[in-house]
Design a protein around this motif. Structure first.
Motif, PDB file in Angstrom:
ATOM      1  N   GLU A 294      -1.890  11.310   2.153  1.00 31.67           N
ATOM      2  CA  GLU A 294      -2.796  10.773   1.137  1.00 31.67           C
ATOM      3  C   GLU A 294      -2.317   9.387   0.738  1.00 31.67           C
ATOM      4  O   GLU A 294      -1.205   9.230   0.224  1.00 31.67           O
ATOM      5  CB  GLU A 294      -2.831  11.686  -0.088  1.00 31.67           C
ATOM      6  N   ALA A 295      -3.137   8.379   0.993  1.00 35.55           N
ATOM      7  CA  ALA A 295      -2.726   7.005   0.685  1.00 35.55           C
ATOM      8  C   ALA A 295      -3.936   6.096   0.657  1.00 35.55           C
ATOM      9  O   ALA A 295      -4.964   6.367   1.289  1.00 35.55           O
ATOM     10  CB  ALA A 295      -1.714   6.494   1.716  1.00 35.55           C
ATOM     11  N   ASP A 296      -3.805   5.009  -0.100  1.00 37.83           N
ATOM     12  CA  ASP A 296      -4.733   3.886  -0.046  1.00 37.83           C
ATOM     13  C   ASP A 296      -3.950   2.693   0.490  1.00 37.83           C
ATOM     14  O   ASP A 296      -2.824   2.431   0.055  1.00 37.83           O
ATOM     15  CB  ASP A 296      -5.301   3.550  -1.431  1.00 37.83           C
ATOM     16  N   VAL A 297      -4.549   1.970   1.421  1.00 33.07           N
ATOM     17  CA  VAL A 297      -3.886   0.834   2.054  1.00 33.07           C
ATOM     18  C   VAL A 297      -4.616  -0.438   1.642  1.00 33.07           C
ATOM     19  O   VAL A 297      -5.820  -0.580   1.873  1.00 33.07           O
ATOM     20  CB  VAL A 297      -3.882   0.973   3.587  1.00 33.07           C
ATOM     21  N   PHE A 298      -3.878  -1.365   1.031  1.00 33.99           N
ATOM     22  CA  PHE A 298      -4.427  -2.650   0.588  1.00 33.99           C
ATOM     23  C   PHE A 298      -3.819  -3.762   1.438  1.00 33.99           C
ATOM     24  O   PHE A 298      -2.591  -3.861   1.559  1.00 33.99           O
ATOM     25  CB  PHE A 298      -4.074  -2.929  -0.878  1.00 33.99           C
ATOM     26  N   ALA A 299      -4.681  -4.606   1.997  1.00 30.97           N
ATOM     27  CA  ALA A 299      -4.222  -5.784   2.735  1.00 30.97           C
ATOM     28  C   ALA A 299      -5.092  -6.958   2.343  1.00 30.97           C
ATOM     29  O   ALA A 299      -6.313  -6.834   2.219  1.00 30.97           O
ATOM     30  CB  ALA A 299      -4.298  -5.545   4.238  1.00 30.97           C
ATOM     31  N   ILE A 300      -4.469  -8.109   2.140  1.00 30.91           N
ATOM     32  CA  ILE A 300      -5.192  -9.293   1.677  1.00 30.91           C
ATOM     33  C   ILE A 300      -5.074 -10.407   2.711  1.00 30.91           C
ATOM     34  O   ILE A 300      -4.048 -10.540   3.392  1.00 30.91           O
ATOM     35  CB  ILE A 300      -4.659  -9.764   0.309  1.00 30.91           C
ATOM     36  N   ASP A 301      -6.146 -11.176   2.833  1.00 27.42           N
ATOM     37  CA  ASP A 301      -6.166 -12.330   3.731  1.00 27.42           C
ATOM     38  C   ASP A 301      -6.749 -13.512   2.981  1.00 27.42           C
ATOM     39  O   ASP A 301      -7.647 -13.355   2.146  1.00 27.42           O
ATOM     40  CB  ASP A 301      -7.001 -12.026   4.974  1.00 27.42           C
ATOM     41  N   LEU A 355       0.277   7.679  -2.725  1.00 26.64           N
ATOM     42  CA  LEU A 355       0.929   6.548  -2.066  1.00 26.64           C
ATOM     43  C   LEU A 355      -0.044   5.381  -1.976  1.00 26.64           C
ATOM     44  O   LEU A 355      -1.206   5.556  -1.583  1.00 26.64           O
ATOM     45  CB  LEU A 355       1.386   6.951  -0.659  1.00 26.64           C
ATOM     46  N   VAL A 356       0.423   4.186  -2.345  1.00 28.83           N
ATOM     47  CA  VAL A 356      -0.344   2.953  -2.214  1.00 28.83           C
ATOM     48  C   VAL A 356       0.465   2.001  -1.347  1.00 28.83           C
ATOM     49  O   VAL A 356       1.576   1.602  -1.717  1.00 28.83           O
ATOM     50  CB  VAL A 356      -0.640   2.310  -3.587  1.00 28.83           C
ATOM     51  N   ARG A 378       1.127  11.689 -12.673  1.00 26.58           N
ATOM     52  CA  ARG A 378       2.058  12.175 -11.650  1.00 26.58           C
ATOM     53  C   ARG A 378       2.692  10.964 -10.979  1.00 26.58           C
ATOM     54  O   ARG A 378       2.350   9.828 -11.287  1.00 26.58           O
ATOM     55  CB  ARG A 378       1.349  13.045 -10.612  1.00 26.58           C
ATOM     56  N   LYS A 379       3.600  11.226 -10.050  1.00 22.43           N
ATOM     57  CA  LYS A 379       4.287  10.125  -9.382  1.00 22.43           C
ATOM     58  C   LYS A 379       3.353   9.425  -8.404  1.00 22.43           C
ATOM     59  O   LYS A 379       2.646  10.062  -7.628  1.00 22.43           O
ATOM     60  CB  LYS A 379       5.523  10.641  -8.647  1.00 22.43           C
ATOM     61  N   VAL A 380       3.363   8.100  -8.438  1.00 20.40           N
ATOM     62  CA  VAL A 380       2.618   7.268  -7.496  1.00 20.40           C
ATOM     63  C   VAL A 380       3.600   6.269  -6.896  1.00 20.40           C
ATOM     64  O   VAL A 380       4.258   5.526  -7.617  1.00 20.40           O
ATOM     65  CB  VAL A 380       1.454   6.525  -8.176  1.00 20.40           C
ATOM     66  N   GLU A 381       3.686   6.269  -5.584  1.00 21.74           N
ATOM     67  CA  GLU A 381       4.608   5.364  -4.890  1.00 21.74           C
ATOM     68  C   GLU A 381       3.868   4.110  -4.446  1.00 21.74           C
ATOM     69  O   GLU A 381       2.791   4.179  -3.844  1.00 21.74           O
ATOM     70  CB  GLU A 381       5.215   6.062  -3.674  1.00 21.74           C
ATOM     71  N   LEU A 382       4.455   2.958  -4.743  1.00 16.89           N
ATOM     72  CA  LEU A 382       3.924   1.659  -4.332  1.00 16.89           C
ATOM     73  C   LEU A 382       4.893   1.079  -3.312  1.00 16.89           C
ATOM     74  O   LEU A 382       6.065   0.892  -3.623  1.00 16.89           O
ATOM     75  CB  LEU A 382       3.801   0.735  -5.542  1.00 16.89           C
ATOM     76  N   ALA A 383       4.418   0.824  -2.080  1.00 18.88           N
ATOM     77  CA  ALA A 383       5.341   0.413  -1.031  1.00 18.88           C
ATOM     78  C   ALA A 383       4.733  -0.677  -0.165  1.00 18.88           C
ATOM     79  O   ALA A 383       3.518  -0.734   0.030  1.00 18.88           O
ATOM     80  CB  ALA A 383       5.720   1.612  -0.155  1.00 18.88           C
ATOM     81  N   THR A 384       5.604  -1.544   0.338  1.00 14.65           N
ATOM     82  CA  THR A 384       5.230  -2.549   1.337  1.00 14.65           C
ATOM     83  C   THR A 384       6.021  -2.235   2.597  1.00 14.65           C
ATOM     84  O   THR A 384       7.178  -2.668   2.748  1.00 14.65           O
ATOM     85  CB  THR A 384       5.561  -3.966   0.839  1.00 14.65           C
ATOM     86  N   PRO A 385       5.474  -1.453   3.513  1.00 16.26           N
ATOM     87  CA  PRO A 385       6.250  -0.981   4.673  1.00 16.26           C
ATOM     88  C   PRO A 385       6.583  -2.112   5.639  1.00 16.26           C
ATOM     89  O   PRO A 385       5.814  -3.062   5.801  1.00 16.26           O
ATOM     90  CB  PRO A 385       5.315   0.055   5.311  1.00 16.26           C
ATOM     91  N   LYS A 386       7.717  -1.972   6.283  1.00 16.10           N
ATOM     92  CA  LYS A 386       8.182  -2.980   7.236  1.00 16.10           C
ATOM     93  C   LYS A 386       8.186  -2.465   8.673  1.00 16.10           C
ATOM     94  O   LYS A 386       8.289  -3.263   9.608  1.00 16.10           O
ATOM     95  CB  LYS A 386       9.601  -3.433   6.860  1.00 16.10           C
ATOM     96  N   ARG A 387       8.087  -1.146   8.861  1.00 14.50           N
ATOM     97  CA  ARG A 387       8.119  -0.600  10.212  1.00 14.50           C
ATOM     98  C   ARG A 387       7.451   0.781  10.212  1.00 14.50           C
ATOM     99  O   ARG A 387       7.143   1.333   9.159  1.00 14.50           O
ATOM    100  CB  ARG A 387       9.557  -0.489  10.721  1.00 14.50           C
ATOM    101  N   GLY A 388       7.235   1.297  11.401  1.00 13.12           N
ATOM    102  CA  GLY A 388       6.715   2.653  11.548  1.00 13.12           C
ATOM    103  C   GLY A 388       5.209   2.747  11.392  1.00 13.12           C
ATOM    104  O   GLY A 388       4.466   1.754  11.417  1.00 13.12           O
ATOM    105  N   GLU A 389       4.744   3.994  11.209  1.00 14.04           N
ATOM    106  CA  GLU A 389       3.306   4.256  11.124  1.00 14.04           C
ATOM    107  C   GLU A 389       2.683   3.581   9.910  1.00 14.04           C
ATOM    108  O   GLU A 389       1.562   3.058   9.980  1.00 14.04           O
ATOM    109  CB  GLU A 389       3.057   5.763  11.069  1.00 14.04           C
ATOM    110  N   ARG A 390       3.410   3.568   8.804  1.00 13.25           N
ATOM    111  CA  ARG A 390       2.869   2.933   7.604  1.00 13.25           C
ATOM    112  C   ARG A 390       2.611   1.447   7.840  1.00 13.25           C
ATOM    113  O   ARG A 390       1.592   0.903   7.409  1.00 13.25           O
ATOM    114  CB  ARG A 390       3.830   3.125   6.425  1.00 13.25           C
TER     115      ARG A 390
END
Length: 714
Positions: A294-301, A355-356, A378-390
């Motif tokens: 469960e996640a929302d993915v935000f990307a800006i250009d 997860l965001v 509840r807990k919400v994780e905010l992350a900027t992934p650097k590798r892997g599937e995320r």
């Protein structure tokens, strides 16, 4: 907590506790000194801010800047109000936008909060309500659709849902589009045989409907399945949508095997079809995930000073679609700053997922994550992934954001070329930025409405469309009179607004205020959302505007020329010379003489390539058949025609459903039912004599006299 200036406490916290607050404003550009840019205005703005800062406490809170007309310029939050606002009064600005904002500031207000998290939540709430011109603003106000599984009925209903979630039940989403919701619901009906009909339809069934026959429903309405067994199907659907899809599929697989072993092949085939439907739900997505449930993915250009934020929704390890947002932001802001504002505003009216994922590191990521946790409970994780599937998911969203923004820029360029052609065709000094087209619709003068469509560089601006209910004072069928009434209401308001320090658009007001001021109803504007107080914000913090004032309207002219105006550069009316003269006269009476006016008359035999145009100071003329401006004008006229007819049909449909008995005071549902049961139709009631009405069971003499007087004494 205060809404007015307050004296600082006797013992202020030392400034060192908020040392980082003054560093929020980036270093100024070389040579950009507020005192040298525009001495009088800038000096006045600095003095206002400096005077205001003297009385601020070293506490978290939210501040608002107002111009001389009382319009909100900016809403900001601070860990220390005193240090944050003092930074504006230093006499230096890091961007032209901040310099303009300080120069325009004539007043400020603030409200203190218990924590910086509360300040962040309140800031996003107020930005969405007030839409200040110098804040980052989300332009997409459409609510996202959800799948709703009701919990207040023995046979739960599955349905598409938008808006506030007041009904008891489970909401699954958000989905990026209605199409994605409908496709998923269709597959879930095949898999779980849940009803999609309304409760009233359900209660009045005497035999199963067509959905039961085509195996899309299990038929709980007529007892084809017991409520207990139906609840089992609903629980399976709820588990599947909640992320326990593997368990549900294993259960169905076991039942299919058991039915096959018992030689109940028809039953086994039904389980097989349900498994296939569930597989279709999961396999019908563009990108699914393995490790992200469960996640929302935000990307800006960013391109050419414009921004695009692409959002992907993942639930139950499935891609539930994506949406491109184009926030309004100053060119000087960095993508990370714009993204931070978008994320906080986006979740102002919807619960965040667990997860965001973000494409950029945010300066206040921990604070935003804490605010989202408070909002979700509840807990919400905010992350900027650097590798892997995320990281792959973020990269895919980033690519989509880049492509979406490139398409928008290309479309805007094409639209701008059409506006340039329009300006050339009509001999305007410059290309129009806002074009308004008017048309009326009625049948023999009944249910008469006027429609206004608006076009600009971004195409048709549907949030700016307006409908006008034609008053009964206008003679039925008088097209000229209808056009005069529509334009008078529109340009009377425009002239009134032009007399103020700033011109403000109609769409920022709620529908009720617009109708009250002249019957103008927003055509495609959502209802204003109530303040969100679920994230730890006390209700008293969510103030929409100054005490005793009407809610301020959204800004028209923002920090740059890209902001869409509310004042048209070109007005087009559908009609010939008569409509043109009526429109020109009423605009002159309203004091609006600097807006180009064009009337378009249909060509011979209503040929779409032979339109005649009327303008002041020119003989009637035609455009070349292959002129791009001509095709653009035809699109504008057809859109106005479509919109006016659609509004007229909707109004006529509402009137058809209206019962004349509802207009009689004292006639409630029971007496209306008694009259209809006795006489059969409303027409029979209208023709009935007073004695007949008085003999109606359940209707007393006073009611009978009221009904008779309503239909006969006009």
């Amino acid at each position: 907590m205060n809404r007015e200036r307050q004296e600082p406490p006797e013992q202020e916290l030392p400034d060192d506790d908020f040392k980082d607050e003054e560093d929020i404003l980036p270093p100024p550009e070389a040579g950009l000194d507020l005192g040298e840019a525009a001495p009088s205005a800038l000096k006045a703005g600095i003095e206002v801010i400096a005077d205001f800062a003297k009385h601020l406490p070293n506490r978290p809170g939210v501040y608002r800047m107002f111009d001389r007309a009382g319009e909100v310029l900016y809403v900001g939050k601070a860990k220390s109000l005193k240090n944050r606002v003092t930074a504006y009064a230093r006499g230096m600005a890091h961007t032209n936008a901040v310099a303009r904002m300080i120069a325009e500031t004539a007043n400020m207000e603030f409200v203190t909060t218990g924590t910086e998290t509360e300040a962040l939540l309140l800031e996003s709430n107020l930005i969405k309500q007030l839409r200040p011109r110098y804040n980052v603003l989300l332009r997409d106000d459409k609510s996202f659709p959800y799948i709703f599984l009701s919990g207040d009925h023995p046979a739960p209903q599955i349905a598409k849902h938008r808006g506030s979630r007041q009904r008891k039940g489970d909401y699954f989403g958000p989905f990026a589009s209605v199409w994605a919701v409908e496709r998923t619901i269709d597959a879930l009906q095949k898999a779980f045989l849940l009803r999609s009909c309304s409760d009233s339809y359900y209660e009045n069934r005497t035999r199963p409907c067509l959905l039961f026959q085509i195996k899309r429903c299990s038929g709980p309405c007529t007892g084809e399945i017991s409520h207990g067994d139906y609840q089992g199907l609903a629980d399976q659907a709820r588990a599947f949508l909640s992320g326990r899809s593997s368990a549900v599929k294993e259960l169905l697989s076991r039942r299919m095997q058991a039915a096959a072993e018992e030689l109940e092949f028809e039953k086994a085939a039904r389980y097989r079809d349900r498994l296939a439907a569930l597989s279709a739900v999961q396999a019908g997505q563009d990108i699914n995930t393995q490790g992200v449930e469960e996640a929302d993915v935000f990307a800006i250009d960013e391109q050419a000073g414009q921004f695009c934020v692409e959002i992907f929704f993942f639930r139950n390890k499935q891609n539930w679609g994506n949406r491109a947002l184009f926030p309004r932001a100053d060119k000087s802001l960095t993508p990370a700053e714009v993204l931070a504002s978008v994320v906080t505003q986006f979740y102002d009216d919807k619960p965040p997922p667990k997860l965001v994922l973000l494409s950029h590191d945010l300066a206040e990521a921990d604070l935003i994550a804490q605010a989202l946790c408070e909002r979700a409970g509840r807990k919400v994780e905010l992350a900027t992934p650097k590798r892997g599937e995320r990281r792959d998911l973020v990269a895919h969203a980033q690519k989509n954001a880049h492509e979406a923004l490139a398409r928008k820029l290309a479309d805007s360029a094409g639209q701008q070329s059409l506006l340039n052609a329009l300006g050339t065709a009509f001999g305007l000094e410059r290309a129009p930025r806002r074009v308004e087209v008017y048309d009326n619709s009625h049948i023999m003068g009944t249910n008469a409405v006027g429609g206004m469509v608006v076009a600009g560089r971004d195409g048709f601006m549907k949030s700016h469309y307006r409908t006008f209910n034609i008053s009964s004072d206008t003679i039925a069928g008088d097209d000229f009179g209808m056009m005069r009434e529509v334009l008078k209401r529109r340009f009377t308001r425009l002239a009134k607004e032009s007399g103020t320090a700033s011109t403000l658009p109609d769409e920022a007001r709620g529908p009720s205020s617009l109708v009250a001021e002249g019957g103008i109803a927003p055509a495609n504007a959502p209802e204003p959302s109530p303040p969100d107080v679920e994230g730890g914000i006390p209700p008293s913090l969510a103030f929409p505007h100054k005490q005793g004032e009407e809610a301020p309207l959204s800004a028209v002219s923002g920090p740059d020329d890209s902001t869409f105006p509310s004042r048209p550069d070109l007005v087009i009316v559908d009609g010939g010379k008569g409509q043109f003269e009526a429109a020109r006269k009423i605009m002159a009476e309203c004091g609006v003489t600097d807006i180009a006016l064009v009337a378009i008359a249909k060509g011979e035999d209503r040929n779409a390539m032979r339109e005649t145009f009327f303008m002041a100071g020119k003989e009637p003329f035609k455009l070349p058949p292959r002129d791009p401006a001509l095709f653009f004008i035809q699109r504008l006229r057809d859109e106005a025609h479509r919109f006016a007819i659609g509004t007229h049909r909707a109004k006529r449909k509402r009137d058809i459903k209206t019962n004349p008995l509802d207009e009689i005071p004292g006639i409630g549902p029971s007496r209306k039912r008694a009259l209809l049961l006795h006489f059969g139709t409303v027409k029979a009631i209208q023709r009935a004599k007073l004695d007949d009405l008085m003999r109606t069971p359940g209707v007393n003499a006073a009611t009978a006299k009221a009904v008779h007087a309503h239909f006969h004494e006009h």
